[in-house]
Motif scaffolding. Structure first.
Motif, short mmCIF file in Angstrom:
data_model
loop_
_atom_site.label_atom_id
_atom_site.label_comp_id
_atom_site.label_asym_id
_atom_site.label_seq_id
_atom_site.Cartn_x
_atom_site.Cartn_y
_atom_site.Cartn_z
N UNK A 73 0.86 -1.17 0.00
CA UNK A 73 0.00 0.00 0.00
C UNK A 73 0.90 1.23 0.00
N UNK A 74 0.30 2.37 -0.28
CA UNK A 74 1.09 3.60 -0.29
C UNK A 74 1.04 4.32 1.05
N UNK A 75 2.17 4.92 1.39
CA UNK A 75 2.23 5.94 2.43
C UNK A 75 2.23 7.24 1.65
N UNK A 76 1.10 7.92 1.65
CA UNK A 76 0.95 9.14 0.87
C UNK A 76 1.38 10.33 1.72
N UNK A 77 2.48 10.95 1.34
CA UNK A 77 3.02 12.08 2.09
C UNK A 77 2.50 13.37 1.45
N UNK A 78 1.80 14.18 2.26
CA UNK A 78 1.12 15.37 1.74
C UNK A 78 1.63 16.61 2.48
N UNK A 79 2.41 17.46 1.79
CA UNK A 79 2.82 18.72 2.43
C UNK A 79 1.63 19.67 2.45
N UNK A 80 1.43 20.38 3.57
CA UNK A 80 0.29 21.28 3.70
C UNK A 80 0.77 22.69 3.97
N UNK A 81 0.41 23.57 3.06
CA UNK A 81 0.77 24.98 3.17
C UNK A 81 0.51 25.63 1.83
N UNK A 82 0.78 26.92 1.72
CA UNK A 82 0.68 27.56 0.41
C UNK A 82 1.70 26.85 -0.49
N UNK A 83 1.59 27.04 -1.80
CA UNK A 83 2.57 26.39 -2.70
C UNK A 83 3.99 26.78 -2.31
N UNK A 87 5.13 27.75 0.67
CA UNK A 87 5.53 27.11 1.94
C UNK A 87 5.75 25.61 1.74
N UNK A 88 4.93 24.98 0.90
CA UNK A 88 5.10 23.54 0.65
C UNK A 88 6.46 23.29 -0.03
N UNK A 89 6.82 24.15 -0.98
CA UNK A 89 8.14 24.00 -1.63
C UNK A 89 9.26 24.19 -0.62
N UNK A 90 9.05 25.11 0.32
CA UNK A 90 10.05 25.35 1.36
C UNK A 90 10.23 24.10 2.22
#
Length: 198
Positions: free
Chosen positions: A99-109, A111-114
């Motif tokens: 199965x997948x471990x789906x890693x989801x960064x949460x923030x503005x684009x 902040x997510x890139x940061x």
């Protein structure tokens, strides 16, 4: 004087969303990495997703020292839900395999890139993306482009793709109630003027 807050959904007690938050099982494990600037955001959709999914975890920070352990979950392959030229579109699980471990960064684009920049292990993960054409129900924010979804919407779309025919629509109930509440608070006229295209 501050209003009394629900300790679970962090909404004012008078606007608590807990009765609407489901308790859903998923084959996919969801790891939400939230930029600290999102924690007190009125529409904290990552928190709603984490509360509504039994196989989800929300961690707040900029640098995640525990990342090697978090990403190395037996029986799961870690994938980063984030656009890239080489990102693979998500597809339904086959009959066997991890199965997948789906890693989801949460923030503005930005902040997510940061978060990716400050956590090289995160940036090095194989990336997956959602199918084109997702339409956001987030009527209070101008999307940066077509297919831009809130965190909870992206997670719902990802899980519906991976675990079809299972439905994760119930995760959107508190999100929609939140938006309706915000629209009611600003008044229909203000909403139409600012967001209704009128």
């Amino acid at each position: 004087m501050s209003r009394i807050q629900c300790p679970r959904c962090l909404r004012p007690q008078s606007h608590c969303l807990c009765p609407l938050i489901p308790s859903l099982d998923s084959r996919t494990r969801v790891l939400l990495l939230q930029h600290p600037s999102e924690v007190n955001h009125a529409l904290n959709t990552a928190r709603l997703a984490a509360l509504g999914l039994n196989n989800a975890e929300l961690i707040v920070g900029e640098v995640f020292a525990d990342l090697p352990r978090l990403l190395n979950q037996p029986g799961y392959q870690a994938r980063l839900l984030f656009p890239a030229d080489d990102a693979q579109p998500l597809q339904a699980y086959g009959p066997s395999g991890d199965s997948l471990l789906l890693v989801v960064p949460d923030g503005t684009w930005r902040k997510a890139r940061k978060l990716l920049h400050m956590n090289p292990l995160l940036a090095a993960l194989p990336r997956v993306t959602l199918a084109e054409g997702g339409v956001s129900r987030y009527r209070l924010r101008k999307a940066p482009g077509p297919g831009a979804l809130s965190t909870v919407e992206a997670i719902v779309q990802a899980l519906q793709t991976l675990e079809a025919p299972a439905s994760f629509e119930l995760l959107l109930k508190p999100f929609e109630a939140l938006i309706e509440g915000q629209i009611a608070a600003m008044g229909e006229e203000t909403y139409q003027k600012n967001h209704g295209g009128g």
